[in-house]
Design an enzyme around this catalytic site. Structure first.
Site, PDB file in Angstrom:
ATOM      1  N   ASN A  10       0.863  -1.182   0.000  1.00  9.73           N
ATOM      2  CA  ASN A  10       0.000   0.000   0.000  1.00  9.73           C
ATOM      3  C   ASN A  10       0.900   1.234   0.000  1.00  9.73           C
ATOM      4  O   ASN A  10       1.495   1.567   1.012  1.00  9.73           O
ATOM      5  CB  ASN A  10      -0.887  -0.039   1.258  1.00  9.73           C
ATOM      6  N   LYS A  12       0.089   4.266  -0.286  1.00  9.07           N
ATOM      7  CA  LYS A  12      -0.558   5.470   0.266  1.00  9.07           C
ATOM      8  C   LYS A  12      -0.347   6.642  -0.706  1.00  9.07           C
ATOM      9  O   LYS A  12      -0.363   6.422  -1.919  1.00  9.07           O
ATOM     10  CB  LYS A  12      -0.037   5.740   1.674  1.00  9.07           C
ATOM     11  N   HIS A  93      -9.386   1.000   5.197  1.00  7.98           N
ATOM     12  CA  HIS A  93      -8.070   1.202   5.807  1.00  7.98           C
ATOM     13  C   HIS A  93      -8.205   2.170   6.984  1.00  7.98           C
ATOM     14  O   HIS A  93      -9.002   3.108   6.951  1.00  7.98           O
ATOM     15  CB  HIS A  93      -7.082   1.757   4.766  1.00  7.98           C
ATOM     16  N   GLU A  95      -6.512   4.609   7.925  1.00  9.09           N
ATOM     17  CA  GLU A  95      -6.386   6.041   7.613  1.00  9.09           C
ATOM     18  C   GLU A  95      -7.686   6.586   7.026  1.00  9.09           C
ATOM     19  O   GLU A  95      -8.052   7.732   7.263  1.00  9.09           O
ATOM     20  CB  GLU A  95      -5.182   6.269   6.680  1.00  9.09           C
ATOM     21  N   GLU A 163      -5.203  -5.136  10.662  1.00 12.85           N
ATOM     22  CA  GLU A 163      -4.169  -4.133  10.901  1.00 12.85           C
ATOM     23  C   GLU A 163      -4.477  -3.374  12.193  1.00 12.85           C
ATOM     24  O   GLU A 163      -5.290  -2.435  12.190  1.00 12.85           O
ATOM     25  CB  GLU A 163      -4.121  -3.135   9.745  1.00 12.85           C
ATOM     26  N   GLY A 169       2.505   2.097  10.825  1.00  9.59           N
ATOM     27  CA  GLY A 169       3.447   3.204  10.679  1.00  9.59           C
ATOM     28  C   GLY A 169       4.195   3.575  11.947  1.00  9.59           C
ATOM     29  O   GLY A 169       4.830   4.621  12.018  1.00  9.59           O
ATOM     30  N   SER A 207       3.524  -2.235  10.448  1.00  8.99           N
ATOM     31  CA  SER A 207       4.972  -2.250  10.688  1.00  8.99           C
ATOM     32  C   SER A 207       5.644  -3.568  10.298  1.00  8.99           C
ATOM     33  O   SER A 207       6.588  -4.007  10.968  1.00  8.99           O
ATOM     34  CB  SER A 207       5.282  -1.893  12.149  1.00  8.99           C
TER      35      SER A 207
HETATM   36  P1  PGA Z   1       2.948   0.187   7.673  1.00  4.60           P
HETATM   37  O1  PGA Z   1       1.484   0.452   7.087  1.00  4.60           O
HETATM   38  O2  PGA Z   1       3.464  -1.083   7.071  1.00  4.60           O
HETATM   39  O3  PGA Z   1       3.746   1.400   7.263  1.00  4.60           O
HETATM   40  O4  PGA Z   1       2.808   0.081   9.158  1.00  4.60           O
HETATM   41  C1  PGA Z   1       0.595  -0.618   6.903  1.00  4.60           C
HETATM   42  C2  PGA Z   1      -0.675  -0.108   6.289  1.00  4.60           C
HETATM   43  O5  PGA Z   1      -1.063   1.028   6.545  1.00  4.60           O
HETATM   44  O6  PGA Z   1      -1.337  -0.836   5.517  1.00  4.60           O
END
Ligand code: PGA
Length: 247
Positions: A10, A12, A93, A95, A163, A169, A207
């Site tokens: 992803n 983003k 997601h 976010e 997640e 993140g 992560s």
């Molecule tokens: P990350 O993000 O691997 O940077 O923690 C995962 C995601 O948002 O799908």
């Protein structure tokens, strides 16, 4: 039937279209001989058109609108995505839920629209740290799954990505034990919602990186990863794909 593992990146809001195109070519060249893994690239909308991939590589959008067309300034619909040769769409997601206030009800509308238009859906679910500390992880996931999947008759075109919000993140992934327990709960919830045992991939995200990928993929019930930060570097992403390929 054994589920084929998935590694999804992803991106983003990162990478220009040309950059993304070159990135995908680089990754594919690094993992040319993979057979066991499906790899999904999820660029921003602007990058979807120029990327040209074939099985076992796929493209995913990071969002879509629930209507096919109309007066929705700034939105992109499922048929538009489908027309760009896209196979998957990431919905729900964290976010989108937290920065753009997407509710389970709204996510459900998007899921139904995507399925209607022949897209596969990566449905993201996950608890906040507050939920976990309050012992509410399972009930939050149950609500996300029950409401998000309302009127979805079959899980055939669904992938679930677990997640935990606190792991996205942050550099701190969930522990093996937390992942195994939660994935078990997710499968229990799904078997309560759907009559027969469904053959569905449940990914872990939050992560995931080159250092922890081998450990995390060994967790019971983990069928692959949804990766943010570590999916932006071609060498890193390719190395993670190879780790999953070789389990
Ligand atoms: P990350 O993000 O691997 O940077 O923690 C995962 C995601 O948002 O799908």
């Amino acid at each position: 039937m054994k589920i084929k593992p998935i590694v999804a990146g992803n991106w983003k809001m990162n990478k220009m279209p040309k950059e993304g195109q070159m990135f995908v070519e680089t990754v594919i060249n690094l993992v040319l001989d993979i057979q066991e893994v499906s790899v999904i690239f999820a660029p921003p909308f602007t990058g979807l058109v120029d990327i040209d991939v074939n099985t076992p590589f796929f493209k995913a959008a990071q969002n879509c609108h629930w209507e096919d067309k109309g007066a929705f300034t700034g939105e992109i619909s499922a048929p538009m995505i489908k027309d760009c040769g896209v196979d998957f769409v990431i919905l729900g997601h964290s976010e989108r839920r937290h920065l753009f206030n997407e509710s389970n009800r709204l996510i459900n509308k998007k899921i139904l629209a995507s399925l209607k238009n022949g897209l596969n859906v990566i449905h993201c679910i996950g608890e906040t740290l507050e939920d976990r500390n309050a012992g509410e992880t399972v009930s939050v996931l149950e609500k996300q799954l029950t409401n998000g999947l309302k009127d979805v008759g079959s899980l055939e075109k669904l992938v679930i990505a677990y997640e935990p919000v606190w792991a996205i993140g942050t550099g701190v992934s969930a522990s093996l034990e937390q992942i195994e327990n939660t994935h078990k709960s997710i499968r229990n919830i799904l078997s309560g919602l759907y009559d027969k045992k469904q053959n569905i991939a449940v990914l872990y995200g939050g992560s995931v990186n080159l250092d922890n990928a081998a450990t995390l993929i060994s967790a019971d019930g983990v069928d692959g990863f949804l990766i943010g930060g570590a999916s932006l570097d071609a060498e890193n992403f390719a190395s993670i794909i190879k780790i999953v390929e070789n389990i």
